[in-house]
Design an enzyme around this catalytic site. Structure first.
Site, PDB file in Angstrom:
ATOM      1  CB  THR A 159       6.765 -12.498 -30.108  1.00  0.00           C
ATOM      2  OG1 THR A 159       6.362 -11.604 -31.148  1.00  0.00           O
ATOM      3  CG2 THR A 159       7.247 -11.695 -28.912  1.00  0.00           C
ATOM      4  CB  CYS A 160      11.257 -12.073 -33.252  1.00  0.00           C
ATOM      5  SG  CYS A 160      10.726 -13.074 -34.670  1.00  0.00           S
ATOM      6  N   GLY A 161      10.339  -9.914 -34.751  1.00  0.00           N
ATOM      7  CA  GLY A 161       9.846  -9.004 -35.768  1.00  0.00           C
ATOM      8  C   GLY A 161       8.893  -9.651 -36.744  1.00  0.00           C
TER       9      GLY A 161
END
Length: 285
Positions: free
Chosen positions: A240-242
């Site tokens: 996951t990330c932004g």
């Protein structure tokens, strides 16, 4: 220098040697945060690797969603890729203008759609230019090419699946954002999002997977990064990330060390941080 692998990562020397092969297709997948004040299309027009076609991450996405650049419907992906002259039998090399940033997202997207012969250019356009390699400004001559799509749904996760994985602890969740954003100490660049991380996730900022020149670290160094983060790689991994872009750098790194049971949370923090019913953790755990 990383070992060349046309299914994960290739060097600038490899691409220079194979650039004129009839089955090679090069894609510029540059994408930047608004704060970078860079225009990827304008940069492509000003100079790109010879024969490259521009892959627009925002346009080749699901415009039915309010979330940024979500995975496009299969039909849209097929039509857009065909219009780029990319299809069955082609070996695809994806690069970006940052070094190794957004190209991994397009590598992951092609893999999701069942195309295995796709690699990221290690070090991207900065390394290509630093080595004095050629660029061109003219658009390529494009001929339609059919691409068969066999979507691998196991490579992508939605908010419900990630919430379940977080609660049960049966997956390792790795977050590619900065440590400060992960801890909830820095504000999110998108308005209206809570600060923090998915409970149980581990922090692996994507920059830790790269060398100073923007190339990816070798497999032993990658394993050391995951070990230092406390990532249990015996479990399946969700990245996951932004907004689902730099998370793919982790997926690429996992593939480089032989870890194949990994998926990407497409909505990432743009969704989780705005979702009122899912929990948010702060600090290091």
């Amino acid at each position: 220098m990383a070992q060349d692998d046309p299914t994960t990562l290739v060097s600038t020397a490899w691409l220079a040697a194979h650039a004129k092969d009839p089955d090679i297709r090069v894609l510029d997948a540059s994408w930047y945060l608004p704060s970078d004040n860079r225009d990827p299309r304008a940069e492509f027009a000003a100079g790109h690797i010879p024969g490259a076609r521009f892959f627009d991450i925002d346009e080749i996405s699901d415009h039915r969603s309010d979330l940024p650049h979500m995975v496009p419907p299969v039909e849209k992906f097929m039509s857009r890729v065909r219009a780029l002259g990319v299809g069955d039998g082609h070996k695809i090399v994806v690069y970006d203008g940052a070094g190794l940033f957004s190209a991994a997202r397009v590598w992951w997207l092609f893999r999701l759609m069942g195309h295995q012969s796709v690699a990221v250019l290690d070090g991207g356009m900065p390394k290509w230019l630093a080595e004095g390699r050629p660029v061109e400004t003219s658009p390529p001559i494009i001929r339609d090419r059919h691409m068969t799509v066999r979507k691998n749904a196991g490579m992508v996760r939605d908010v419900t699946q990630v919430a379940q994985a977080s609660k049960l602890g049966n997956h390792t969740i790795l977050d590619a954002r900065s440590t400060a954003r992960f801890r909830g100490e820095a504000p999110e660049p998108r308005d209206g999002l809570r600060s923090g991380h998915i409970p149980g996730a581990r922090s692996v900022p994507f920059t830790q997977l790269l060398n100073d020149d923007g190339t990816m670290k070798d497999p032993d160094a990658l394993r050391a990064v995951f070990d230092a983060a406390g990532a249990d790689l015996d479990k399946p991994v969700i990245t996951t990330c932004g907004s689902g872009v730099t998370a793919a750098v982790i997926n690429l790194a996992l593939e480089r060390i032989g870890k194949t049971d990994h998926a990407l949370y497409d909505g990432s923090w743009a969704e989780w941080g705005a979702f009122p019913t899912v929990p948010v953790a702060t600090g290091d755990t």
